[in-house]
Design a protein around this motif. Sequence first.
Motif, PDB file in Angstrom:
ATOM      1  N   TYR A   2      23.910  -2.582  53.621  1.00  0.00           N
ATOM      2  CA  TYR A   2      24.090  -1.771  52.422  1.00  0.00           C
ATOM      3  C   TYR A   2      24.352  -0.269  52.837  1.00  0.00           C
ATOM      4  O   TYR A   2      24.017   0.070  54.072  1.00  0.00           O
ATOM      5  N   PHE A  32      25.202  -4.051  47.350  1.00  0.00           N
ATOM      6  CA  PHE A  32      26.429  -3.178  47.698  1.00  0.00           C
ATOM      7  C   PHE A  32      27.047  -2.578  46.415  1.00  0.00           C
ATOM      8  O   PHE A  32      27.717  -1.602  46.676  1.00  0.00           O
ATOM      9  N   GLY A  87      29.404  -0.048  51.505  1.00  0.00           N
ATOM     10  CA  GLY A  87      28.383  -0.567  52.516  1.00  0.00           C
ATOM     11  C   GLY A  87      29.069  -0.380  53.982  1.00  0.00           C
ATOM     12  O   GLY A  87      29.946   0.375  54.008  1.00  0.00           O
TER      13      GLY A  87
END
Length: 354
Positions: free
Chosen positions: A28, A36, A50
């Motif tokens: 992330y 995300f 991400g």
Amino acid sequence: MNDDEKRILNGPPRTSYIEYHKHAFFTYSSKEVETFQHGYLGIGPSYITGNFHLCYPASEPLHLKKVEISLVGQESALYESIFYRLHNSFSRGFCQYTYDAWENSKFQRITNLTLKFNIKLEDDLPGSFEVDSTINASINYILKATIISDKNVEKIVSVKCHINRWCLPVEYLEQPIVMKNPDQDKTTEEYKVGDIIVGCELKKFLWCMGDKISMFINLTSLKQNITEINIKEIKLHLLELQYVMNDNEIVAGNRLESTGVIIDKKKLSILPHPSGSKYTFEVGMRIPSKHHTKFTPANISTRTLQHIQTVHRLKAIIKFNSGDHLVFQGDIGIINSLTPEEIKEGINKGHINP
């Protein structure tokens, strides 16, 4: 890099991967988030953001030429047709975004490489949806990295990417939604019990997860003033109907039902005493919050899906002292929304369209 070291970087678990490679993985955008998706799709700009990591040992480096990052949206189902006792399946892509995250004209020796990605979502994309019951159906998104290394060998790493969609709360409609009795002719406008015409209506179509949904019951006497309600019990149910469609026909389906709410004589006795020939009163039930239900928020104002359809429905069973009963139902939309405070803050920060 082992799995424990990867978890420290904060990314999806191994179980979320569809295609996995021990030296390549997604994380992330920061350690403070576990998704995300950024922003509020449907009411403001939204992005999939991400990092993609390549971590190879120095003794076995990757000779890299190119990395592509893609986001793919699919609707798919595995089901048994209601017409034929046969198992059927389909999978159809409805969106794909691909861009070159890294490229070199010659193969380059790589041991550690981190690539950031940021994919803007189109406003009309549906939210993720998954049901595993009498049918297996889903609207899902997949993040995919295509790694092109020496000898033009392709490696693919892919992971599930959940996407939420939001709607803003709505006010009451100018014209209420009249609920129908499914057991009678669809053209019937009046439902009688003795000398009383009974009607049910909803003041709006869209209701937020966690809201109290309100239904209004209208009683009209044909002969004299109403002195008593003469209703023994009202039972409310909230349904979610999940359909698989083919050529606009339902070929398979699944039904979810909330816990019923019963408004008994004791609760009805505290209503204001009726007078005159017309009497209206309100009953309702709480829609489960999104964290306490398998219900799926409706995809409002999205691109058309060809095969998967979800319908929410409120059903009311009214039992009278005479022994008669009437059934009313009306379709509604259950939406994923925000609190007034969250909406105000989102507008001020530019995360929500004013």
